[in-house]
Design a protein around this motif. Sequence first.
Motif, PDB file in Angstrom:
ATOM      1  N   LEU A   1      -5.000  18.887   7.736  1.00 51.60           N
ATOM      2  CA  LEU A   1      -4.254  18.266   6.647  1.00 51.60           C
ATOM      3  C   LEU A   1      -3.537  17.015   7.150  1.00 51.60           C
ATOM      4  CD1 LEU A   1      -3.291  18.280   3.724  1.00 51.60           C
ATOM      5  CD2 LEU A   1      -1.432  19.811   4.410  1.00 51.60           C
ATOM      6  N   LEU A   2      -2.939  17.120   8.303  1.00 53.61           N
ATOM      7  CA  LEU A   2      -2.237  15.974   8.881  1.00 53.61           C
ATOM      8  C   LEU A   2      -3.185  14.792   9.053  1.00 53.61           C
ATOM      9  CD1 LEU A   2       0.443  14.949  10.182  1.00 53.61           C
ATOM     10  CD2 LEU A   2      -0.456  15.776  12.366  1.00 53.61           C
ATOM     11  N   ASP A   3      -4.365  15.056   9.585  1.00 58.96           N
ATOM     12  CA  ASP A   3      -5.348  13.974   9.794  1.00 58.96           C
ATOM     13  C   ASP A   3      -5.764  13.337   8.473  1.00 58.96           C
ATOM     14  OD1 ASP A   3      -5.275  14.426  12.514  1.00 58.96           O
ATOM     15  OD2 ASP A   3      -7.063  15.708  12.528  1.00 58.96           O
ATOM     16  N   ILE A   4      -5.919  14.158   7.443  1.00 60.72           N
ATOM     17  CA  ILE A   4      -6.317  13.634   6.128  1.00 60.72           C
ATOM     18  C   ILE A   4      -5.227  12.729   5.565  1.00 60.72           C
ATOM     19  CG2 ILE A   4      -6.794  14.264   3.730  1.00 60.72           C
ATOM     20  CD1 ILE A   4      -8.109  16.838   4.883  1.00 60.72           C
ATOM     21  N   LEU A   5      -3.967  13.140   5.702  1.00 60.47           N
ATOM     22  CA  LEU A   5      -2.863  12.333   5.177  1.00 60.47           C
ATOM     23  C   LEU A   5      -2.763  10.999   5.912  1.00 60.47           C
ATOM     24  CD1 LEU A   5       0.004  14.924   4.541  1.00 60.47           C
ATOM     25  CD2 LEU A   5      -1.931  14.308   3.105  1.00 60.47           C
ATOM     26  N   ILE A   6      -2.970  11.026   7.218  1.00 58.00           N
ATOM     27  CA  ILE A   6      -2.935   9.779   7.989  1.00 58.00           C
ATOM     28  C   ILE A   6      -4.087   8.867   7.572  1.00 58.00           C
ATOM     29  CG2 ILE A   6      -3.204   8.807  10.310  1.00 58.00           C
ATOM     30  CD1 ILE A   6      -1.704  11.337  11.322  1.00 58.00           C
ATOM     31  N   ASP A   7      -5.253   9.464   7.354  1.00 58.72           N
ATOM     32  CA  ASP A   7      -6.394   8.674   6.883  1.00 58.72           C
ATOM     33  C   ASP A   7      -6.092   8.037   5.535  1.00 58.72           C
ATOM     34  OD1 ASP A   7      -9.361   7.927   6.762  1.00 58.72           O
ATOM     35  OD2 ASP A   7      -9.142   9.159   4.964  1.00 58.72           O
ATOM     36  N   LEU A   8      -5.449   8.768   4.644  1.00 58.71           N
ATOM     37  CA  LEU A   8      -5.081   8.218   3.339  1.00 58.71           C
ATOM     38  C   LEU A   8      -4.152   7.018   3.496  1.00 58.71           C
ATOM     39  CD1 LEU A   8      -4.502  11.468   1.249  1.00 58.71           C
ATOM     40  CD2 LEU A   8      -6.099   9.635   0.656  1.00 58.71           C
ATOM     41  N   ALA A   9      -3.165   7.151   4.381  1.00 61.45           N
ATOM     42  CA  ALA A   9      -2.196   6.073   4.576  1.00 61.45           C
ATOM     43  C   ALA A   9      -2.866   4.788   5.044  1.00 61.45           C
ATOM     44  CB  ALA A   9      -1.129   6.507   5.574  1.00 61.45           C
ATOM     45  N   HIS A  10      -3.936   4.927   5.825  1.00 57.52           N
ATOM     46  CA  HIS A  10      -4.619   3.765   6.388  1.00 57.52           C
ATOM     47  C   HIS A  10      -5.825   3.315   5.574  1.00 57.52           C
ATOM     48  CE1 HIS A  10      -2.848   4.856  10.575  1.00 57.52           C
ATOM     49  NE2 HIS A  10      -2.073   4.022   9.919  1.00 57.52           N
ATOM     50  N   ARG A  11      -6.109   3.968   4.460  1.00 61.37           N
ATOM     51  CA  ARG A  11      -7.317   3.668   3.702  1.00 61.37           C
ATOM     52  C   ARG A  11      -7.281   2.239   3.163  1.00 61.37           C
ATOM     53  NH1 ARG A  11      -9.609   8.718   0.525  1.00 61.37           N
ATOM     54  NH2 ARG A  11      -9.451   9.457   2.673  1.00 61.37           N
ATOM     55  N   ASP A  12      -8.394   1.532   3.334  1.00 60.56           N
ATOM     56  CA  ASP A  12      -8.488   0.145   2.888  1.00 60.56           C
ATOM     57  C   ASP A  12      -8.358   0.071   1.372  1.00 60.56           C
ATOM     58  OD1 ASP A  12      -9.674  -2.454   2.057  1.00 60.56           O
ATOM     59  OD2 ASP A  12     -10.130  -2.628   4.196  1.00 60.56           O
ATOM     60  N   ALA A  13      -7.563  -0.864   0.902  1.00 64.00           N
ATOM     61  CA  ALA A  13      -7.349  -1.014  -0.547  1.00 64.00           C
ATOM     62  C   ALA A  13      -8.663  -1.262  -1.284  1.00 64.00           C
ATOM     63  CB  ALA A  13      -6.371  -2.144  -0.820  1.00 64.00           C
ATOM     64  N   CYS A  14      -9.587  -1.937  -0.631  1.00 64.10           N
ATOM     65  CA  CYS A  14     -10.871  -2.243  -1.268  1.00 64.10           C
ATOM     66  C   CYS A  14     -11.720  -0.992  -1.490  1.00 64.10           C
ATOM     67  CB  CYS A  14     -11.659  -3.247  -0.432  1.00 64.10           C
ATOM     68  SG  CYS A  14     -10.864  -4.863  -0.312  1.00 64.10           S
ATOM     69  N   SER A  15     -11.409   0.083  -0.762  1.00 62.61           N
ATOM     70  CA  SER A  15     -12.190   1.316  -0.897  1.00 62.61           C
ATOM     71  C   SER A  15     -11.664   2.226  -2.000  1.00 62.61           C
ATOM     72  CB  SER A  15     -12.192   2.087   0.429  1.00 62.61           C
ATOM     73  OG  SER A  15     -10.906   2.652   0.691  1.00 62.61           O
ATOM     74  N   LEU A  16     -10.511   1.884  -2.586  1.00 64.08           N
ATOM     75  CA  LEU A  16      -9.934   2.721  -3.641  1.00 64.08           C
ATOM     76  C   LEU A  16     -10.743   2.526  -4.918  1.00 64.08           C
ATOM     77  CD1 LEU A  16      -6.144   1.993  -2.980  1.00 64.08           C
ATOM     78  CD2 LEU A  16      -7.507   3.931  -2.137  1.00 64.08           C
ATOM     79  N   PRO A  17     -11.214   3.602  -5.548  1.00 60.01           N
ATOM     80  CA  PRO A  17     -12.062   3.476  -6.746  1.00 60.01           C
ATOM     81  C   PRO A  17     -11.369   2.685  -7.855  1.00 60.01           C
ATOM     82  CG  PRO A  17     -12.037   5.729  -5.942  1.00 60.01           C
ATOM     83  CD  PRO A  17     -10.981   5.006  -5.180  1.00 60.01           C
ATOM     84  N   PRO A  18     -12.020   1.659  -8.377  1.00 58.47           N
ATOM     85  CA  PRO A  18     -11.389   0.815  -9.411  1.00 58.47           C
ATOM     86  C   PRO A  18     -10.885   1.598 -10.624  1.00 58.47           C
ATOM     87  CG  PRO A  18     -13.386  -0.220  -8.586  1.00 58.47           C
ATOM     88  CD  PRO A  18     -13.351   1.160  -7.991  1.00 58.47           C
ATOM     89  N   ALA A  19     -11.655   2.595 -11.062  1.00 59.09           N
ATOM     90  CA  ALA A  19     -11.237   3.353 -12.248  1.00 59.09           C
ATOM     91  C   ALA A  19      -9.957   4.134 -11.980  1.00 59.09           C
ATOM     92  CB  ALA A  19     -12.352   4.309 -12.681  1.00 59.09           C
ATOM     93  N   VAL A  20      -9.844   4.711 -10.776  1.00 58.46           N
ATOM     94  CA  VAL A  20      -8.640   5.469 -10.423  1.00 58.46           C
ATOM     95  C   VAL A  20      -7.474   4.510 -10.213  1.00 58.46           C
ATOM     96  CG1 VAL A  20      -7.676   7.188  -8.866  1.00 58.46           C
ATOM     97  CG2 VAL A  20     -10.119   7.199  -9.329  1.00 58.46           C
ATOM     98  N   PHE A  21      -7.756   3.349  -9.611  1.00 51.76           N
ATOM     99  CA  PHE A  21      -6.716   2.338  -9.411  1.00 51.76           C
ATOM    100  C   PHE A  21      -6.155   1.884 -10.759  1.00 51.76           C
ATOM    101  CE2 PHE A  21      -5.000  -1.882  -8.598  1.00 51.76           C
ATOM    102  CZ  PHE A  21      -4.354  -1.721  -7.383  1.00 51.76           C
ATOM    103  N   GLN A  22      -7.002   1.758 -11.760  1.00 57.50           N
ATOM    104  CA  GLN A  22      -6.537   1.352 -13.086  1.00 57.50           C
ATOM    105  C   GLN A  22      -5.627   2.413 -13.701  1.00 57.50           C
ATOM    106  OE1 GLN A  22      -6.455  -1.383 -14.641  1.00 57.50           O
ATOM    107  NE2 GLN A  22      -5.714  -0.664 -16.626  1.00 57.50           N
ATOM    108  N   ILE A  23      -5.957   3.688 -13.479  1.00 52.77           N
ATOM    109  CA  ILE A  23      -5.077   4.758 -13.973  1.00 52.77           C
ATOM    110  C   ILE A  23      -3.726   4.674 -13.270  1.00 52.77           C
ATOM    111  CG2 ILE A  23      -4.757   7.259 -14.158  1.00 52.77           C
ATOM    112  CD1 ILE A  23      -7.807   7.515 -14.321  1.00 52.77           C
ATOM    113  N   ALA A  24      -3.755   4.325 -11.978  1.00 48.81           N
ATOM    114  CA  ALA A  24      -2.502   4.170 -11.237  1.00 48.81           C
ATOM    115  C   ALA A  24      -1.686   2.997 -11.783  1.00 48.81           C
ATOM    116  CB  ALA A  24      -2.793   3.973  -9.754  1.00 48.81           C
TER     117      ALA A  24
END
Length: 446
Positions: free
Chosen positions: A14-37
């Motif tokens: 879980l810790l590794d997944i959370l760290i990966d999320l923190a470092h995830r490239d903005a360009c990799s975030l799904p546009p449809a989910v980003f729009q909901i955000a």
Amino acid sequence: MRSVLTSNDMKSDLLDILIDLAHRDACSLPPAVFQIARMSLFDWVVCARAGAGQPVAGLIRKFAMAEGGAEVASLTGGGKGPARLAALVNGTVSHALDFDDTHFAHIGHLSVAIYPAALAAAEETGSSINDVVSAFLVGAEAAILVGMTLGPDHYNRGFHQTATAGAFGACIAASRIYGLGTSQIKAALGLCATRASGLRSQFGTMGKPYNAGIAASNGVETAKLAHLGFTAPADGLSDPLGFIPTHSDRPQAVADAGHLYRFEDVRFKFHACCHGTHAMIEALLQAQGDNRFAPGEVAYCRVFTNPRWMNVCNIARPRSGLEIKFSYPWLAAMALDGRPTGSIAVYDQALTRDLTIADLAGRVEVIADETVGEMQSRCELSLKDGRSIECAFDLDVSLPASELEERLKLKAEQLLGDGSDRLTFLRDKTRDGHASEIGRLLAAPV
């Protein structure tokens, strides 16, 4: 049903997944989910501005202004303060009306715990609006995963996931904005594990919105301490004495953790009360529209709901406007009588003494039914003329994007009037700008 985890199973996954999320490239975030955000950002600012005149808002702002400090982040309703204090104020104020979004996978309010942390950090660092949204989105995913791992046991024993799981989401969001490295994020999460707190016993009082403020503040505080060099346990979440083993007897395995974007299942509120009651309200409103009966014709109303909600929003005789927001009988009566459950003005002390609503509420029976899902409600109405009406509603059914956007726009107009026009750009993912633009919207005088 998800399988139960032991601390050995959890290890550091879980810790590794959370760290990966923190470092995830903005360009990799799904546009449809980003729009909901982005829509969530719009709704969060609307809720914060609408809540700025509430008593709890004045008190928490007064507290922050008296404490003082570096003026780097905006306070809802006016003024500036340190990022940690701004997160506390803005989290509390935006949850004051209990009108913000909910994620039912772990039963938590994401925007009020995470956006205040992301915005405060972004104002301090000169980051952009899209930086705020990206940080919020990865923080929301983190909070959902922590909440789902804690499982129903955590919530059912009395913890408020908005404050507990939400604090870890706020920590990830703030860590991303502040540019923390892997070892620093581990330390921030370790510190957050000893800071995260919040109880459901606060529901119906000012303590509930304060829980959201605490989560946001804890996220900023722990990220900044880790950035300064504070040390903490290697895995404050999953260690045998970490947050999850000490706060849940039945932690759950989460399928495809880190690979799915679960935030897209968020649900927005269109009634200013506990989200656990919304399926019932929608069902009764639908029954009224389809059958056209007067409130006085109702002999009795049976509401079938998931057992989880029975000690959350089933206050039989509310004593305040806040408690009405957690009362199935009172809210059912309001829906049947045509009272505007989406109006913040109706939830006042006078409504607790309203004889018409009290009489109708007395005809409402709330029944726990394990066959009814957490996002569903089923109702049976018996009318005095002998008619029986059955109705049901399921919040799990998503609204089309165009309808969702229109309803959020209407909600903003109802809460803010003409002032809602200034917020329209927040929904537009193609429109970036400085995070301070959001700060100025929040800080406008009440």
